[in-house]
Every structure is written in C-alpha cells, then in structure tokens.
Design an enzyme around this catalytic site. Sequence first.
Site, short mmCIF file in Angstrom:
data_model
loop_
_atom_site.label_atom_id
_atom_site.label_comp_id
_atom_site.label_asym_id
_atom_site.label_seq_id
_atom_site.Cartn_x
_atom_site.Cartn_y
_atom_site.Cartn_z
N TYR A 160 0.87 -1.18 0.00
CA TYR A 160 0.00 0.00 0.00
C TYR A 160 0.90 1.24 0.00
O TYR A 160 1.81 1.33 0.83
CB TYR A 160 -0.88 0.01 1.25
N GLU A 213 -3.50 7.64 -4.09
CA GLU A 213 -3.41 6.37 -3.35
C GLU A 213 -3.29 5.20 -4.31
O GLU A 213 -4.12 5.04 -5.20
CB GLU A 213 -4.66 6.19 -2.49
#
Length: 396
Positions: free
Chosen positions: A118, A206
Amino acid sequence: MNIHEYQGKEILKSFGVRVQEGIVVDTPEEAVEAAKKMKEDFGSDWVVVKAQIHAGGRGKGGGVKLAKNLDEVKQRATDIIGMQLVTPQTGPEGKKVNKVLIAQDVYYPGESETKEFYVSVLLNRSTGRNIIMYSTEGGMDIEEVAEKTPHLIFKEEIDPKVGLQPFQARKIAFNLGTSGNAFKEMVKFITALYKAYDAIDASMFEINPVLKTSDDKILAVDAKVNLDENALYRHPDIAAMRDITEEDPTEVEAGESNLNYVKLDGNVGCMVNGAGLAMATMDIIKLAGGDPANFLDVGGTANAQTVKAAFNIILKDPNVKAILINIFGGIVRCDRVAQGVIDAYQEIGDIKVPIIVRLQGTNAEEAKKLIDESGLKVYSAILLKEAADLVSKVIA
Ligand code: GDP
Ligand code: MN
C-alpha cells in the site's frame, strides 16, 4: 475532484510510473477487441475486467473480475457494464457502471512470489506537509489493517523546502522489505509517484495495491486520485477528465449557478452568504433543535436569480421541513435581497415549507418591512436569536 482509475494511471504513466496496462471501453464488443489488443501488445492471455466508478472497494463488490479467454471477457463485461455496483464506499444505493477497464493480468506465476503493498501520498493538514503513507499489508483489506494493526502503517513526512529526498525513497523501499531489482524499482516508483502528486496539485494519490510481480517489477495496479479544485485552473488537461455522471446531480446544478452547495441529512434547509456565516447558521439550526439539510453559500451577490436557484435546489430535498435564509447585507443591500426572495417565491409558487428570513446589515429594517408586507408565508427576523426561535417553532 475525483477521477477514474484509468485516468489516474494515465497520469502516473506520463510521470514514468509503471502501471498495470489497460484499455477503457464501454461495450462488451469493445471489451473483446481490447482484450485482443492486450494480447498483441503485452502478450497477456488473461485480463481483468475492472469497473470504473469514483469509489474504491470495487473488488469486494464484484466489480473486478479475471477473464481467462475472450468468451469470459465478453461475459464479465456484459455483467459489469450497466450494473449498480455496491461497495463499502458507495453507500447502499451503489453506483452505475458506465465503463470498464480491460487490464493485463499482472498476478502471473513466476520465479518469485507476487506481493501487494500500500502506498499513498496525501497532505497532513496538522503539519501542513505532504506525507507518504505505506504498508507491507496492501490489497483489499487496508481499512482493517489501519483499524486493527495501525503499527503496520508507516508515514514519511516531506519537507516542502527540499521535497522528497533520495534517502527517504530508499528508506521506504527498505521498510517495505524489497531487495535487488524490486528495491531499485520501488525507489523509482516512490520518487515518480511523489513527483506526479506534486505536479498535478493532487490532495491524495493512493495506490493500493502496488504490486511486486513474480519477475520483480513494481507497478501500480490501482490509482485513486483526489485533486485540489482550487488549483484545477492550472491543469486544463486534468480538469477535462471530470466525469459529472459520477457526481451528485444537485451539487452539479448548484455549481452551474455558482452556488457552493453540499447536501446533508437534516430537515432545515439554509441559504447564506459567506462560508463562515453558513457554518454559524448551521450551528444555530442545531441549537434550535433542528438539523441542517445542507450547506449553501450563495456568495457575495445574492440577487433574485441566485436566490431562486438556491430555493430550487433546497426544495428538491424531500427531508426539508423549513428554510432559513440568513443574509448579511454588507455590499449587497438587504431590501434588494428581500425583494429577490419575494420574487423568487412568487415565481416558483406553491412552496409548502415555512421560510424564515433573517436579513441584517444595510437597510435591514426596510427589508423586514418588505417581507412582512408581502403577504407570503415568510417569517422575518433581524436578530439571529429571533431566527433560531422561529426555526424551533416551525419544526416543532
Ligand atoms: P478496488 O477493489 O476498487 O481497490 O480495485 P483494485 O484495482 O485494487 O483491484 C481489486 C483487487 O483485484 C486487487 O487487490 C487484486 O487482488 C485483484 N486484481 C487486480 N488486478 C488483478 C490482476 O491483474 N490479476 C488478478 N488475478 N487479480 C487482480
Ligand atoms: Mn484498490
């Protein structure tokens, strides 16, 4: 402003970030053609069909499906295009899928294991600095990681005077546990991602997951981008990526009339000039025992047109039981606004909810007189306290 995954990936690619390649389409027939092209260009036999909506969690909602041959591509595309996709981020009503991305399958087996990370870049408002957030626990359950094992999420703060330093990119790649070629690729990935975030005036970028493929490449499988609307004028190419079919129709209509409107869940509609006064008015509604149905800033020039547009937007909301108009007449004269309210009221006709008008400032007394003598179901007040009392009375 939000954009789609495929658009986020286009931006990333232009900054030299490696991405999961794909072609965006809006019919099953085009999906098949796109899958053939993916095979020609990238040799991918399998593809993933990915719903393009402005919300994450698509995988969990059934909006991301692997297809192993052209029949499956057609089937999956037929299933997903037009579906009302419900994900943890869309609310129970879901979002209609108009486009799918036909993307290369990047989870192919090979020498080493695939691994999902991530990585995101966002603004830390409390320090006024950008941070890179990252975790070894990427993939579809990052929200759960954040909740249950927050120590597995790391943050690297960027000094705005010098920008992202090479040692910081290396530290992140090291903390993510990459080595060899994957380490080198990760350093490049982080550096280019930050550059993209900075250059396009994003407020969030993101990537979840960032994938280490089985042949040690690092690439962006997903891209969720939020842009600072105040800076959009500097990026006409990105402003053109706006997809209004993804936005709340009432908010789009409000934007066209230059009204700053945000829909909320309460029962008292409000119409105010100035964002600060709008916030204060929402507090007053709360104190009076109501709940604001919206935030609405009509801006500096409240005239009959803007008041009418604002009325129309507020009245679309079936939860609205009363409307509080709170205008401070500084530059604009109160009697002008009052006349605007009366004109709009008469023009719309058939307004069933009580309206409370509080006008304060230049010519406030004249304005109150106009309202009181209009014969309409409009209550007037000069003091905020009086307005609040009227709100409690009409919603009781
Ligand atoms: P999100 O659910 O909206 O965040 O959509 P993502 O683009 O992140 O995709 C969701 C999930 O689909 C990923 O976490 C992967 O597990 C899976 N996925 C995405 N691309 C591929 C692919 O190329 N092959 C396979 N087998 N799975 C994929
Ligand atoms: Mn994702």
